[in-house]
Design an enzyme around this catalytic site. Structure first.
Site, short mmCIF file in Angstrom:
data_model
loop_
_atom_site.label_atom_id
_atom_site.label_comp_id
_atom_site.label_asym_id
_atom_site.label_seq_id
_atom_site.Cartn_x
_atom_site.Cartn_y
_atom_site.Cartn_z
N LYS A 21 47.89 66.62 39.72
CA LYS A 21 46.50 66.28 40.53
C LYS A 21 46.62 66.52 41.86
O LYS A 21 45.79 66.98 42.56
CB LYS A 21 45.91 65.07 40.19
CG LYS A 21 44.89 64.51 41.04
CD LYS A 21 44.51 63.04 40.81
CE LYS A 21 45.01 61.96 41.75
NZ LYS A 21 44.58 61.94 42.85
N ASN A 22 47.67 65.80 42.50
CA ASN A 22 47.69 65.84 43.93
C ASN A 22 48.25 67.27 44.63
O ASN A 22 48.05 67.61 45.65
CB ASN A 22 48.61 64.75 44.38
CG ASN A 22 48.03 63.50 44.26
OD1 ASN A 22 46.81 63.45 43.90
ND2 ASN A 22 48.56 62.47 44.37
N CYS A 116 40.05 56.48 46.40
CA CYS A 116 40.58 55.12 46.17
C CYS A 116 40.79 54.16 47.28
O CYS A 116 41.20 54.57 48.46
CB CYS A 116 42.22 55.21 45.47
SG CYS A 116 41.86 55.70 43.74
N ARG A 399 39.48 60.42 36.90
CA ARG A 399 39.53 61.29 38.06
C ARG A 399 40.69 62.13 37.89
O ARG A 399 40.90 62.91 38.66
CB ARG A 399 39.47 60.37 39.20
CG ARG A 399 38.03 60.28 39.82
CD ARG A 399 37.96 59.32 41.20
NE ARG A 399 38.93 59.76 41.82
CZ ARG A 399 39.61 59.37 42.68
NH1 ARG A 399 39.34 58.23 43.12
NH2 ARG A 399 40.53 59.98 43.53
C1 EPZ Z 1 48.11 61.15 49.14
O1 EPZ Z 1 47.22 60.23 50.10
C2 EPZ Z 1 47.59 60.93 47.73
N1 EPZ Z 1 46.37 61.39 47.59
C3 EPZ Z 1 47.78 59.43 47.42
O2 EPZ Z 1 47.65 59.22 46.22
C4 EPZ Z 1 49.28 58.90 47.70
O3 EPZ Z 1 49.09 57.41 47.73
C5 EPZ Z 1 49.54 59.27 49.16
O4 EPZ Z 1 49.36 60.92 49.39
C6 EPZ Z 1 51.05 58.76 49.50
O5 EPZ Z 1 51.99 59.48 48.83
C7 EPZ Z 1 46.21 62.81 47.24
O6 EPZ Z 1 47.05 63.63 47.35
C8 EPZ Z 1 44.77 63.12 47.07
P1 EPZ Z 1 48.97 60.02 53.43
P2 EPZ Z 1 47.00 60.81 51.52
O7 EPZ Z 1 48.44 60.75 54.35
O8 EPZ Z 1 47.31 62.15 51.59
C9 EPZ Z 1 48.41 56.71 57.19
C10 EPZ Z 1 46.39 58.98 43.90
O9 EPZ Z 1 46.70 57.78 43.49
N2 EPZ Z 1 47.50 57.99 57.65
O10 EPZ Z 1 50.36 60.34 53.09
O11 EPZ Z 1 45.64 60.18 51.90
C11 EPZ Z 1 47.81 56.13 55.88
O12 EPZ Z 1 46.90 55.33 56.35
C12 EPZ Z 1 46.38 58.80 45.58
O13 EPZ Z 1 46.79 59.67 43.50
C13 EPZ Z 1 47.19 57.71 58.88
O14 EPZ Z 1 47.29 56.69 59.54
O15 EPZ Z 1 48.15 59.66 52.17
C14 EPZ Z 1 48.85 55.64 55.18
O16 EPZ Z 1 49.09 54.50 55.42
C15 EPZ Z 1 46.01 57.48 46.19
N3 EPZ Z 1 46.60 58.79 59.48
C16 EPZ Z 1 49.95 56.70 55.36
O17 EPZ Z 1 49.62 57.30 56.75
C17 EPZ Z 1 46.30 59.85 58.90
O18 EPZ Z 1 45.58 60.88 59.58
C18 EPZ Z 1 50.26 57.88 54.29
O19 EPZ Z 1 49.03 58.56 54.03
C19 EPZ Z 1 46.84 60.05 57.71
C20 EPZ Z 1 47.47 59.04 57.06
#
Ligand code: EPZ
Length: 419
Positions: A21-22, A116, A399
């Protein structure tokens, strides 16, 4: 709709894991960059993917289903550079259309992403990267508007992320692929789906080096051509079935997996007394005896994936002893704990830490899926519990998990979907 599970039955048999999915989340929007026809294989048949194709059609792409897991996409005729609000706000991955539309056409309007609820989910690192590449970015009326001056392209830049972010790493890879010059991403995420996105872009004529390390270098090219690409298998779906066998007992072979992507999950389950035997593209999972407790700290890859944390919590509820989970990625990913407690679990949450005191058994109850992986955790608990568990809000689960009830029923589980 809800899932109704009659639990306390071990799982036996084979289950085929679907495409990730991701990985689909960024690669499918990446099709917008391609001036030609692409054939994508191993595409998961899940709600998020259906929504992504709906958005692509609205933008003017032609999408043709060849088989359940094979799709052909033609993005030559893209005529609209704005993702419709009512579709884009429904999922997180819609923000990847910013990188791909901006990269190819120099202009994009995308609703602020949904997805989510795991606490605040800012996209400042994405926007900072686009700005460093010369885009003007504005957040207004629930949309992100980004553009470069008429007739010009994004410009290669050095971008250092303030934290390891999977989403921003992938979005900037998309944006940089057709940019003018070289883009260097520092402190980049290293997840398998980042390597998969790079492999897809390179297969279509892009030039992305270093994916899988914390320094990614993208040399912009003038255009991408069509081709065929197969998505990697879903490590989190695989991990979810592994956790289900650990909790409910039994012996299951998972096919269509890349065992090394599962190393972290496998070694944690082994610590908990679950046998994992690996071969080239399958693994055998067997619960040996009573479960041992374990401590988990979520980390960016190659650390323990946060997306497996709730499912492992369900397993640890049944371990003989006390376990601790520390969530280092998301600020609010323990909302499922109170639902597990309805089933007899003993969990205390304090900020980003949960302490789980193992209990001899869980009992069926009416519970709610708070998000996608929390929903998976409820199903795992329901499969292991005595009695009947009803899981509500299953649209979250639909989803991200293809044919969940069919796959589990194929392993002997008593699970069905009801109104
Ligand atoms: C991806 O989310 C995945 N989603 C998430 O999976 C997963 O938990 C996450 O990566 C971490 O592995 C998808 O691929 C659609 P990040 P993403 O950017 O890209 C902070 C699932 O269940 N951050 O790595 O949104 C953020 O708040 C989903 O399949 C900022 O502060 O995660 C977090 O604390 C849920 N500013 C950390 O970084 C930004 O601009 C990591 O987020 C971006 C992120």
């Amino acid at each position: 709709m809800k899932y109704v599970i009659r639990g306390n039955k071990p799982l036996y048999g084979d289950v085929k894991i679907s495409g990730f999915k991701n990985a689909a989340a960024s690669i499918l929007p990446g099709l917008i960059l391609v001036n030609g026809v692409c054939r994508i294989e191993n595409v998961p048949d899940i709600d998020d993917v259906r929504l992504t194709f709906q958005i692509m059609k609205k933008l003017g792409a032609k999408i043709r289903s060849i088989a359940t897991d094979i799709v052909e996409a033609d993005s030559t005729g893209i005529s609209c550079l704005s993702v419709p609000y009512e579709l884009g706000c429904l999922m997180r991955a819609s923000h990847f259309f910013l990188g791909s539309l901006l990269g190819r056409f120099g202009q994009a309007a995308v609703p602020l992403p949904g997805g989510c609820d795991l606490g605040t989910r800012p996209i400042d690192q994405h926007l900072k990267g686009f700005e460093a590449m010369g885009a003007k970015v504005q957040v207004k009326d629930g949309f992100v508007y980004a553009s470069v001056p008429h007739g010009s392209r994004l410009k290669g830049a050095n971008i250092r992320f303030d934290m390891v972010t999977v989403g921003a790493t992938m979005n900037l890879m998309l944006a940089a692929t057709l940019a003018d010059g070289i883009t260097v991403l520092e402190n980049a995420a290293k997840e398998p789906h980042i390597v998969d996105l790079a492999a897809f872009l390179n297969a279509m004529g892009g030039d992305v080096q270093g994916a899988g390390t914390n320094l990614i270098k993208i040399r912009g090219v003038r255009s991408l051509h069509g081709g065929t690409y197969s998505l990697i298998p879903d490590q989190i779906e695989a991990g979810t079935y592994m956790a289900a066998v650990a909790a409910a007992g039994g012996e299951v072979r998972l096919t269509n997996v890349i065992p090394r992507h599962l190393d972290c999950i496998s070694s944690k389950l082994r610590e908990m007394n679950v046998e994992i035997l690996e071969s080239e593209s399958s693994i055998l999972v067997r619960r040996l005896g009573s479960l041992r407790p374990a401590d988990i700290v979520t980390m960016p890859y190659p650390g323990f994936p946060t997306d497996m944390q709730p499912q492992m919590a369900s397993v640890l509820c049944l371990a003989e002893g006390t376990s601790q989970i520390t969530e280092a990625i998301w600020e609010d990913r323990f909302r499922y704990a109170k639902e597990l407690c309805r089933m007899g679990a003993r969990i205390t949450v304090n900020g980003r830490q949960a302490v789980i005191h193992g209990v001899p058994k869980l009992t069926g109850a009416n519970v709610t899926a708070c998000d996608l992986r929390a929903g998976a955790a409820m199903i795992i608990a329901g499969l292991a519990a005595e009695g009947i568990t009803e899981v509500g809000e299953i649209h979250y689960i639909e989803r991200g998990y293809q044919n969940l009830t069919e796959k589990l029923a194929g392993l002997g589980a008593d699970i069905r979907m009801e109104q």
